[in-house]
Scaffold this motif. Structure first.
Motif, PDB file in Angstrom:
ATOM      1  N   VAL A  52       0.907  -1.259   0.055  1.00 59.88           N
ATOM      2  CA  VAL A  52       0.096  -0.128  -0.118  1.00 59.88           C
ATOM      3  C   VAL A  52       0.858   1.320  -0.037  1.00 59.88           C
ATOM      4  CG1 VAL A  52      -1.750   1.199   1.105  1.00 59.88           C
ATOM      5  CG2 VAL A  52      -1.672  -1.426   1.094  1.00 59.88           C
ATOM      6  N   GLY A  53       1.270   1.715  -0.987  1.00 63.13           N
ATOM      7  CA  GLY A  53       2.208   2.764  -1.398  1.00 63.13           C
ATOM      8  C   GLY A  53       2.711   2.683  -2.476  1.00 63.13           C
ATOM      9  N   ASP A  54       3.520   3.668  -3.011  1.00 58.56           N
ATOM     10  CA  ASP A  54       4.190   3.489  -4.515  1.00 58.56           C
ATOM     11  C   ASP A  54       5.261   2.828  -4.281  1.00 58.56           C
ATOM     12  OD1 ASP A  54       2.156   5.662  -4.937  1.00 58.56           O
ATOM     13  OD2 ASP A  54       3.566   7.348  -4.620  1.00 58.56           O
ATOM     14  N   ILE A  55       5.769   2.407  -5.627  1.00 57.99           N
ATOM     15  CA  ILE A  55       7.069   1.616  -5.893  1.00 57.99           C
ATOM     16  C   ILE A  55       7.669   2.353  -6.870  1.00 57.99           C
ATOM     17  CG2 ILE A  55       7.872  -0.517  -6.575  1.00 57.99           C
ATOM     18  CD1 ILE A  55       5.380  -1.938  -5.448  1.00 57.99           C
ATOM     19  N   ALA A  56       9.217   2.457  -6.559  1.00 52.17           N
ATOM     20  CA  ALA A  56       9.884   3.028  -7.780  1.00 52.17           C
ATOM     21  C   ALA A  56      11.290   1.966  -7.602  1.00 52.17           C
ATOM     22  CB  ALA A  56      10.458   4.333  -7.557  1.00 52.17           C
ATOM     23  N   CYS A  57      11.440   1.223  -8.768  1.00 53.86           N
ATOM     24  CA  CYS A  57      12.683   0.157  -8.785  1.00 53.86           C
ATOM     25  C   CYS A  57      13.196   0.076 -10.062  1.00 53.86           C
ATOM     26  CB  CYS A  57      11.995  -1.038  -8.331  1.00 53.86           C
ATOM     27  SG  CYS A  57      10.830  -1.980  -9.063  1.00 53.86           S
ATOM     28  N   ALA A  58      14.354  -0.726 -10.327  1.00 49.79           N
ATOM     29  CA  ALA A  58      14.778  -0.874 -11.673  1.00 49.79           C
ATOM     30  C   ALA A  58      13.810  -1.722 -12.420  1.00 49.79           C
ATOM     31  CB  ALA A  58      16.371  -1.590 -11.378  1.00 49.79           C
ATOM     32  N   SER A  59      13.430  -2.883 -11.958  1.00 46.24           N
ATOM     33  CA  SER A  59      12.807  -4.116 -12.603  1.00 46.24           C
ATOM     34  C   SER A  59      11.929  -4.615 -11.432  1.00 46.24           C
ATOM     35  CB  SER A  59      13.618  -4.844 -13.199  1.00 46.24           C
ATOM     36  OG  SER A  59      12.755  -6.017 -13.837  1.00 46.24           O
ATOM     37  N   LEU A  60      10.219  -4.622 -11.824  1.00 44.82           N
ATOM     38  CA  LEU A  60       9.453  -5.166 -11.105  1.00 44.82           C
ATOM     39  C   LEU A  60       8.948  -6.452 -11.649  1.00 44.82           C
ATOM     40  CD1 LEU A  60       7.444  -4.892  -8.687  1.00 44.82           C
ATOM     41  CD2 LEU A  60       6.265  -3.728 -10.094  1.00 44.82           C
ATOM     42  N   VAL A  61       8.747  -7.461 -10.724  1.00 47.59           N
ATOM     43  CA  VAL A  61       8.132  -8.696 -10.879  1.00 47.59           C
ATOM     44  C   VAL A  61       6.856  -8.991 -10.064  1.00 47.59           C
ATOM     45  CG1 VAL A  61       8.191 -11.194 -11.494  1.00 47.59           C
ATOM     46  CG2 VAL A  61      10.034  -9.909 -12.115  1.00 47.59           C
TER      47      VAL A  61
END
Length: 152
Positions: A52-61
């Motif tokens: 429950v929140g924003d996600i910022a990453c290189a790659s998401l699976v």
């Protein structure tokens, strides 16, 4: 006499094993984990739980049984669970089990048959066009009621 010294080559005293190559690490959020708050990762992220929140990453699976409630920003993503929020990904793959409720911005896009997206699609260069259209639509509905008529 009764004690035994471990052998030099015994696996119990060997050095730590390397699981992943340097520079290719990843983080996992398990199916029994709920995170409330934003996530920023400079590495790959695998989500099987709930965020429950924003996600910022290189790659998401994203796993099939997972849920993300917030904005997703990544260079690449494979989505197969639920997302309630905007998605901004350069290389996006939406698998058949995915359910997305929000606008999607992409550079390259692959969608499997059966996936569900309730929102607008736009190339990354046209992100501002989506926001502008949303603002205009909100302004139009403020003073008048919209109606829908179906032809018979």
């Amino acid at each position: 006499m009764f004690s035994k010294k471990p052998e030099q080559n015994s696996p119990a005293i060997a050095g730590p094993r390397t699981v992943a190559k340097a520079g290719s690490t990843f983080s996992v959020i398990g199916p029994d984990v709920t995170i409330r708050g934003d996530i920023e990762a400079s590495v790959d992220l695998h989500v099987d739980g709930k965020v429950v929140g924003d996600i910022a990453c290189a790659s998401l699976v994203q796993g099939e049984s997972s849920r993300i409630e917030g904005e997703v920003k990544a260079e690449s993503a494979r989505l197969s669970g639920e997302v309630a929020g905007t998605v901004e990904v350069r290389e996006l793959v939406v698998l058949r089990s995915a359910r997305i409720a929000g606008d999607v911005s992409y550079e390259t896009l692959t969608i499997e048959q059966g996936a569900s997206v309730d929102g607008r699609f736009a190339p990354l260069d046209n992100r501002s066009a989506i926001r502008g259209a949303n603002d205009a639509a909100d302004a139009d509905t403020s003073d008048e009621e919209r109606t829908l008529t179906l032809a018979g």
